[in-house]
Design a protein around this motif. Structure first.
Motif, PDB file in Angstrom:
ATOM      1  N   LEU A 187      -3.670  23.470  -7.664  1.00  0.00           N
ATOM      2  CA  LEU A 187      -2.828  22.481  -6.629  1.00  0.00           C
ATOM      3  C   LEU A 187      -2.408  21.950  -5.317  1.00  0.00           C
ATOM      4  CD1 LEU A 187      -3.682  20.529 -10.133  1.00  0.00           C
ATOM      5  CD2 LEU A 187      -5.190  20.167  -8.121  1.00  0.00           C
ATOM      6  N   TRP A 188      -1.554  23.106  -6.108  1.00  0.00           N
ATOM      7  CA  TRP A 188      -0.593  23.084  -4.373  1.00  0.00           C
ATOM      8  C   TRP A 188      -0.729  23.592  -3.378  1.00  0.00           C
ATOM      9  CZ3 TRP A 188       4.467  26.326  -4.655  1.00  0.00           C
ATOM     10  CH2 TRP A 188       5.303  26.416  -3.674  1.00  0.00           C
ATOM     11  N   GLY A 189      -1.436  24.747  -3.295  1.00  0.00           N
ATOM     12  CA  GLY A 189      -2.318  25.730  -2.463  1.00  0.00           C
ATOM     13  C   GLY A 189      -3.092  24.750  -1.494  1.00  0.00           C
ATOM     14  N   HIS A 190      -4.069  24.545  -2.589  1.00  0.00           N
ATOM     15  CA  HIS A 190      -5.515  23.433  -2.111  1.00  0.00           C
ATOM     16  C   HIS A 190      -4.433  22.430  -0.933  1.00  0.00           C
ATOM     17  CE1 HIS A 190      -8.208  20.164  -1.876  1.00  0.00           C
ATOM     18  NE2 HIS A 190      -9.145  21.810  -1.354  1.00  0.00           N
ATOM     19  N   HIS A 191      -3.518  21.434  -1.635  1.00  0.00           N
ATOM     20  CA  HIS A 191      -2.683  20.892  -0.503  1.00  0.00           C
ATOM     21  C   HIS A 191      -1.915  21.131   1.068  1.00  0.00           C
ATOM     22  CE1 HIS A 191      -0.651  17.153   0.319  1.00  0.00           C
ATOM     23  NE2 HIS A 191       0.327  17.479   0.077  1.00  0.00           N
ATOM     24  N   ILE A 192      -1.669  23.086   0.310  1.00  0.00           N
ATOM     25  CA  ILE A 192      -1.128  23.172   1.586  1.00  0.00           C
ATOM     26  C   ILE A 192      -2.391  23.816   2.655  1.00  0.00           C
ATOM     27  CG2 ILE A 192       0.162  25.409   2.287  1.00  0.00           C
ATOM     28  CD1 ILE A 192       2.250  25.319  -0.351  1.00  0.00           C
ATOM     29  N   GLY A 193      -3.073  23.691   1.676  1.00  0.00           N
ATOM     30  CA  GLY A 193      -4.540  24.031   2.877  1.00  0.00           C
ATOM     31  C   GLY A 193      -5.230  23.035   3.663  1.00  0.00           C
ATOM     32  N   VAL A 194      -5.039  21.167   2.700  1.00  0.00           N
ATOM     33  CA  VAL A 194      -5.556  20.334   3.540  1.00  0.00           C
ATOM     34  C   VAL A 194      -4.622  19.700   4.656  1.00  0.00           C
ATOM     35  CG1 VAL A 194      -5.786  17.802   2.744  1.00  0.00           C
ATOM     36  CG2 VAL A 194      -6.358  19.747   1.321  1.00  0.00           C
ATOM     37  N   VAL A 195      -3.032  19.999   4.279  1.00  0.00           N
ATOM     38  CA  VAL A 195      -2.235  19.582   4.973  1.00  0.00           C
ATOM     39  C   VAL A 195      -1.634  19.973   6.705  1.00  0.00           C
ATOM     40  CG1 VAL A 195       0.225  19.385   5.408  1.00  0.00           C
ATOM     41  CG2 VAL A 195      -0.882  18.074   3.199  1.00  0.00           C
ATOM     42  N   GLN A 196      -2.506  21.726   6.774  1.00  0.00           N
ATOM     43  CA  GLN A 196      -2.187  22.166   7.595  1.00  0.00           C
ATOM     44  C   GLN A 196      -2.932  21.885   8.826  1.00  0.00           C
ATOM     45  OE1 GLN A 196      -1.760  26.768   6.927  1.00  0.00           O
ATOM     46  NE2 GLN A 196       0.521  25.627   6.588  1.00  0.00           N
ATOM     47  N   SER A 197      -3.200  21.150   9.478  1.00  0.00           N
ATOM     48  CA  SER A 197      -4.468  20.489  10.666  1.00  0.00           C
ATOM     49  C   SER A 197      -5.494  22.037  11.672  1.00  0.00           C
ATOM     50  CB  SER A 197      -4.036  19.774  11.729  1.00  0.00           C
ATOM     51  OG  SER A 197      -3.309  20.386  12.363  1.00  0.00           O
ATOM     52  N   ASP A 198      -4.556  22.848  11.881  1.00  0.00           N
ATOM     53  CA  ASP A 198      -5.053  23.902  12.672  1.00  0.00           C
ATOM     54  C   ASP A 198      -5.593  25.241  11.296  1.00  0.00           C
ATOM     55  OD1 ASP A 198      -2.904  25.499  11.377  1.00  0.00           O
ATOM     56  OD2 ASP A 198      -2.239  26.455  12.879  1.00  0.00           O
ATOM     57  N   ALA A 199      -5.756  25.185  10.029  1.00  0.00           N
ATOM     58  CA  ALA A 199      -6.696  26.009   9.229  1.00  0.00           C
ATOM     59  C   ALA A 199      -8.050  25.612   8.566  1.00  0.00           C
ATOM     60  CB  ALA A 199      -5.950  26.254   8.011  1.00  0.00           C
ATOM     61  N   GLY A 200      -9.289  26.197   8.792  1.00  0.00           N
ATOM     62  CA  GLY A 200      -9.990  25.807   8.895  1.00  0.00           C
ATOM     63  C   GLY A 200     -10.512  25.251   7.169  1.00  0.00           C
ATOM     64  N   PRO A 201     -11.470  24.966   6.927  1.00  0.00           N
ATOM     65  CA  PRO A 201     -12.291  24.745   5.806  1.00  0.00           C
ATOM     66  C   PRO A 201     -11.631  25.100   4.362  1.00  0.00           C
ATOM     67  CG  PRO A 201     -13.979  23.866   7.156  1.00  0.00           C
ATOM     68  CD  PRO A 201     -12.790  24.355   7.968  1.00  0.00           C
TER      69      PRO A 201
ATOM     70  N   GLN B  85      -9.937  26.654  -0.116  1.00  0.00           N
ATOM     71  CA  GLN B  85     -10.149  27.134  -1.193  1.00  0.00           C
ATOM     72  C   GLN B  85      -9.147  29.096  -1.616  1.00  0.00           C
ATOM     73  OE1 GLN B  85     -11.964  26.126  -3.081  1.00  0.00           O
ATOM     74  NE2 GLN B  85     -11.696  24.440  -2.114  1.00  0.00           N
ATOM     75  N   VAL B  86      -8.970  29.188  -0.630  1.00  0.00           N
ATOM     76  CA  VAL B  86      -8.641  30.615   0.009  1.00  0.00           C
ATOM     77  C   VAL B  86      -6.776  30.458  -1.010  1.00  0.00           C
ATOM     78  CG1 VAL B  86      -7.914  32.463   1.214  1.00  0.00           C
ATOM     79  CG2 VAL B  86     -10.392  31.631   1.663  1.00  0.00           C
ATOM     80  N   LEU B  87      -6.575  29.659  -0.038  1.00  0.00           N
ATOM     81  CA  LEU B  87      -5.186  28.907  -0.698  1.00  0.00           C
ATOM     82  C   LEU B  87      -4.748  29.075  -2.161  1.00  0.00           C
ATOM     83  CD1 LEU B  87      -3.287  27.498   2.174  1.00  0.00           C
ATOM     84  CD2 LEU B  87      -2.668  29.700   1.506  1.00  0.00           C
ATOM     85  N   ALA B  88      -5.931  28.737  -1.793  1.00  0.00           N
ATOM     86  CA  ALA B  88      -6.204  27.367  -4.018  1.00  0.00           C
ATOM     87  C   ALA B  88      -6.183  29.289  -4.841  1.00  0.00           C
ATOM     88  CB  ALA B  88      -6.877  26.482  -4.165  1.00  0.00           C
ATOM     89  N   VAL B  89      -7.209  29.845  -4.638  1.00  0.00           N
ATOM     90  CA  VAL B  89      -7.218  30.745  -5.344  1.00  0.00           C
ATOM     91  C   VAL B  89      -5.847  31.184  -5.471  1.00  0.00           C
ATOM     92  CG1 VAL B  89      -8.683  33.179  -5.488  1.00  0.00           C
ATOM     93  CG2 VAL B  89      -9.883  30.625  -5.405  1.00  0.00           C
ATOM     94  N   LEU B  90      -5.605  31.885  -3.849  1.00  0.00           N
ATOM     95  CA  LEU B  90      -3.681  33.035  -3.668  1.00  0.00           C
ATOM     96  C   LEU B  90      -3.017  32.388  -4.890  1.00  0.00           C
ATOM     97  CD1 LEU B  90      -4.522  33.708  -0.047  1.00  0.00           C
ATOM     98  CD2 LEU B  90      -5.300  35.682  -2.328  1.00  0.00           C
TER      99      LEU B  90
END
Length: 112
Positions: A52-66, A70-75
């Motif tokens: 959940l934390w990794g997914h949240h970080i991926g959502v917050v970063q605006s320059d990252a793709g969609p 999922q990649v951050l959540a899995v890692l």
């Protein structure tokens, strides 16, 4: 969509958890089962929190793709699971050996 990484990695977590539970085969007492059960539950719980934390970080970063959500959540989930499993493997031997020597040093009932 954060839970997709858990669904995808759940079979791998089950496989790793089963190997952790089964090996080494001896000694297998109540303290070993308790230790292994707590370690597996902790690994699963921390894996969910890290996912959940990794997914949240991926959502917050605006320059990252969609896909990076999922990649951050899995890692993060896989890293947390493996970190707990490695720590449990390293701690299981000394902790259970210490308990078995304490039990062996206790005098048996009725012995002088």
């Amino acid at each position: 969509m954060a839970w997709l990484s858990l669904v995808l990695f759940l079979p791998w977590f089950v496989l790793l958890g089963t190997l952790f539970w089964l090996f080494p085969r001896q000694p297998r007492g109540a303290s070993r089962r308790l230790f292994d059960g707590v370690a597996l539950a902790l690994a699963f719980a921390l894996s969910i929190l890290a996912m959940l934390w990794g997914h949240h970080i991926g959502v917050v970063q605006s320059d990252a793709g969609p896909i990076w959500r999922q990649v951050l959540a899995v890692l993060y989930a896989y890293g947390a699971f493996l970190a707990v499993m490695v720590a449990a493997i390293l701690l299981r031997g000394p902790a259970l050996a210490r308990r078995s020597t304490k039990a062996a040093s206790k005098p048996a009932a009725g012995s002088p």
